[in-house]
Scaffold this motif. Structure first.
Motif, PDB file in Angstrom:
ATOM      1  N   UNK A   9       0.787  -1.345   0.055  1.00 44.61           N
ATOM      2  CA  UNK A   9       0.038  -0.036   0.130  1.00 44.61           C
ATOM      3  C   UNK A   9       0.935   1.173  -0.034  1.00 44.61           C
ATOM      4  N   UNK A  10       1.896   1.392   0.872  1.00 48.12           N
ATOM      5  CA  UNK A  10       2.707   2.328   0.765  1.00 48.12           C
ATOM      6  C   UNK A  10       3.624   2.581  -0.595  1.00 48.12           C
ATOM      7  N   UNK A  11       3.800   1.210  -1.275  1.00 51.65           N
ATOM      8  CA  UNK A  11       4.566   1.497  -2.445  1.00 51.65           C
ATOM      9  C   UNK A  11       3.659   2.223  -3.424  1.00 51.65           C
ATOM     10  N   UNK A  12       2.268   1.963  -3.731  1.00 58.21           N
ATOM     11  CA  UNK A  12       1.445   2.433  -4.432  1.00 58.21           C
ATOM     12  C   UNK A  12       1.279   4.130  -4.302  1.00 58.21           C
ATOM     13  N   UNK A  13       1.452   4.663  -3.103  1.00 57.01           N
ATOM     14  CA  UNK A  13       1.411   6.026  -3.088  1.00 57.01           C
ATOM     15  C   UNK A  13       2.742   6.944  -2.626  1.00 57.01           C
ATOM     16  N   UNK A  14       3.710   6.180  -2.575  1.00 57.10           N
ATOM     17  CA  UNK A  14       5.238   6.765  -2.308  1.00 57.10           C
ATOM     18  C   UNK A  14       5.592   7.529  -3.509  1.00 57.10           C
ATOM     19  N   UNK A  15       6.189   8.897  -3.384  1.00 53.60           N
ATOM     20  CA  UNK A  15       6.747   9.596  -4.630  1.00 53.60           C
ATOM     21  C   UNK A  15       8.229   9.756  -4.265  1.00 53.60           C
ATOM     22  N   UNK A  16       8.698   9.744  -3.219  1.00 49.83           N
ATOM     23  CA  UNK A  16       9.880  10.077  -2.860  1.00 49.83           C
ATOM     24  C   UNK A  16      10.961   8.958  -3.290  1.00 49.83           C
ATOM     25  N   UNK A  17      11.609   9.113  -4.173  1.00 48.58           N
ATOM     26  CA  UNK A  17      12.946   8.228  -4.588  1.00 48.58           C
ATOM     27  C   UNK A  17      13.413   7.468  -3.611  1.00 48.58           C
ATOM     28  N   UNK A  18      14.031   8.195  -2.589  1.00 45.21           N
ATOM     29  CA  UNK A  18      14.638   7.408  -1.466  1.00 45.21           C
ATOM     30  C   UNK A  18      13.817   6.470  -0.501  1.00 45.21           C
ATOM     31  N   UNK A  19      12.445   6.851  -0.312  1.00 43.30           N
ATOM     32  CA  UNK A  19      11.824   5.823   0.302  1.00 43.30           C
ATOM     33  C   UNK A  19      11.119   4.857  -0.469  1.00 43.30           C
ATOM     34  N   UNK A  20      11.123   4.883  -1.855  1.00 45.19           N
ATOM     35  CA  UNK A  20      10.648   3.921  -2.790  1.00 45.19           C
ATOM     36  C   UNK A  20      11.913   2.942  -2.978  1.00 45.19           C
ATOM     37  N   UNK A  21      12.989   3.305  -2.742  1.00 47.42           N
ATOM     38  CA  UNK A  21      14.170   2.386  -2.858  1.00 47.42           C
ATOM     39  C   UNK A  21      14.163   1.411  -1.640  1.00 47.42           C
ATOM     40  N   UNK A  22      13.925   2.216  -0.442  1.00 46.25           N
ATOM     41  CA  UNK A  22      13.718   1.336   0.717  1.00 46.25           C
ATOM     42  C   UNK A  22      12.661   0.349   0.856  1.00 46.25           C
ATOM     43  N   UNK A  23      11.580   0.788   0.076  1.00 47.95           N
ATOM     44  CA  UNK A  23      10.470   0.002   0.050  1.00 47.95           C
ATOM     45  C   UNK A  23      10.733  -1.474  -0.852  1.00 47.95           C
ATOM     46  N   UNK A  24      11.230  -0.913  -1.726  1.00 53.20           N
ATOM     47  CA  UNK A  24      11.839  -2.178  -2.763  1.00 53.20           C
ATOM     48  C   UNK A  24      12.769  -3.215  -2.044  1.00 53.20           C
ATOM     49  N   UNK A  25      13.326  -2.585  -1.253  1.00 56.32           N
ATOM     50  CA  UNK A  25      14.467  -3.531  -0.533  1.00 56.32           C
ATOM     51  C   UNK A  25      13.544  -4.304   0.493  1.00 56.32           C
ATOM     52  N   UNK A  26      12.674  -3.484   1.178  1.00 53.38           N
ATOM     53  CA  UNK A  26      11.882  -4.104   2.234  1.00 53.38           C
ATOM     54  C   UNK A  26      10.863  -5.100   1.663  1.00 53.38           C
ATOM     55  N   UNK A  27      10.368  -5.094   0.570  1.00 56.07           N
ATOM     56  CA  UNK A  27       9.393  -6.094  -0.209  1.00 56.07           C
ATOM     57  C   UNK A  27      10.186  -7.084  -0.615  1.00 56.07           C
ATOM     58  N   UNK A  28      11.336  -7.041  -1.054  1.00 53.57           N
ATOM     59  CA  UNK A  28      12.127  -8.035  -1.586  1.00 53.57           C
ATOM     60  C   UNK A  28      12.454  -9.190  -0.296  1.00 53.57           C
ATOM     61  N   UNK A  29      12.220  -8.500   1.149  1.00 54.03           N
ATOM     62  CA  UNK A  29      12.254  -9.355   2.194  1.00 54.03           C
ATOM     63  C   UNK A  29      11.293 -10.244   2.425  1.00 54.03           C
ATOM     64  N   UNK A  30      10.034 -10.107   1.960  1.00 50.40           N
ATOM     65  CA  UNK A  30       8.945 -10.713   2.191  1.00 50.40           C
ATOM     66  C   UNK A  30       8.616 -12.003   1.185  1.00 50.40           C
ATOM     67  N   UNK A  31       8.878 -11.808   0.138  1.00 48.28           N
ATOM     68  CA  UNK A  31       8.970 -12.984  -0.696  1.00 48.28           C
ATOM     69  C   UNK A  31       7.236 -13.167  -1.111  1.00 48.28           C
TER      70      UNK A  31
END
Length: 281
Positions: free
Chosen positions: A139-161
């Motif tokens: 849900x956060x990924x769908x609304x986040x615009x800041x590149x630094x937060x999006x990058x951290x979200x990508x890494x966090x999502x990768x850990x969920x599988x």
């Protein structure tokens, strides 16, 4: 006092008999540090925040008795916009404490969720470990615009599988932003160790292009480090991803050195030489 912390909760007598995770840091120190930070407001010292990491248990150890008492006070500081730049490290501390005790995290979830929607991108990045589940991250990924937060979200999502996370990673592997793309490769490697090999030509192209170097600045943050990682840091982490393929890992510094010689990139050349020495050490 900038932040409204009940002074009665900072009474040292209430903390006597409680314990921190470190023998050298008595629990009675915690209210003193919290009081000092609250009084300092936007001038609060990151060093004071470091002192409070005595509330974080060692892996496998239970939460120290002082931590549940401190959490509401840490929340009050972290959520106060008047606390300035110290809010992000306070949020990192909160996440470390709460991830060590699921019941305590659930009890304070209503108070921690606003940090995920904070106006400050640094606070939003620091709060990602407080997301209760992968669906929240999506849900956060769908609304986040800041590149630094999006990058951290990508890494966090990768850990969920999860299936949703895999879809986000696949989408981001087509991303034009070089740092987001590299982050997607790194995050995907957790699920598919051979993926960095398949993407190695593009990785090398992006990481060695001098015109793109600035696009890696100020977007790649990791916990417990106040400054963003640079392109040079990512050369080393990308090298590490190639460990399952020793021959490709051995050749990686040479590819970097060749690109540096071709473009005249002295910073890249220096890192390539250091990587080559590291590989042969």
């Amino acid at each position: 006092m900038t932040t409204e912390i009940p002074l009665t909760e900072l009474d040292a007598a209430l903390w006597e008999g409680l314990e921190t995770a470190h023998w050298s840091s008595p629990a009675t120190m915690v209210p003193r540090v919290l009081h000092r930070m609250a009084l300092a407001g936007p001038e609060a010292s990151p060093e004071d925040c470091e002192l409070l990491h005595c509330l974080v248990p060692e892996p496998g150890r239970p939460l120290p008795s002082a931590a549940p008492v401190a959490v509401p006070l840490l929340l009050a500081l972290a959520r106060d916009p008047g606390m300035g730049a110290v809010r992000a490290p306070l949020t990192v501390l909160l996440a470390r404490v709460l991830r060590a005790d699921s019941e305590l995290a659930a009890r304070h979830r209503p108070d921690t969720l606003p940090l995920l929607a904070d106006r400050d991108p640094a606070v939003r990045r620091a709060a990602l470990p407080l997301a209760p589940d992968p669906e929240c991250l999506l849900g956060l990924w769908r609304i986040e615009a800041d590149p630094s937060v999006r990058l951290s979200l990508v890494r966090a999502l990768g850990m969920t599988g999860t299936t949703g996370a895999r879809a986000v990673l696949a989408e981001t592997l087509t991303e034009d932003h070089p740092a987001l793309y590299v982050a997607a490769v790194h995050a995907s490697a957790v699920l598919d160790p051979d993926l960095p090999v398949r993407h190695l030509p593009r990785l090398l192209s992006l990481l060695t292009d001098p015109s793109l170097r600035a696009r890696f600045d100020d977007v790649w943050y990791v916990p417990h480090r106040p400054d963003a990682l640079t392109r040079e840091h990512l050369l080393w982490t990308t090298y590490g991803l190639l460990a399952p393929h020793p021959e490709l890992q051995a050749a990686f510094p040479g590819h970097l050195l060749a690109a540096a010689e071709r473009t005249g990139d002295e910073t890249l050349r220096r890192e390539a030489v250091l990587l080559a020495r590291h590989h042969t050490a």
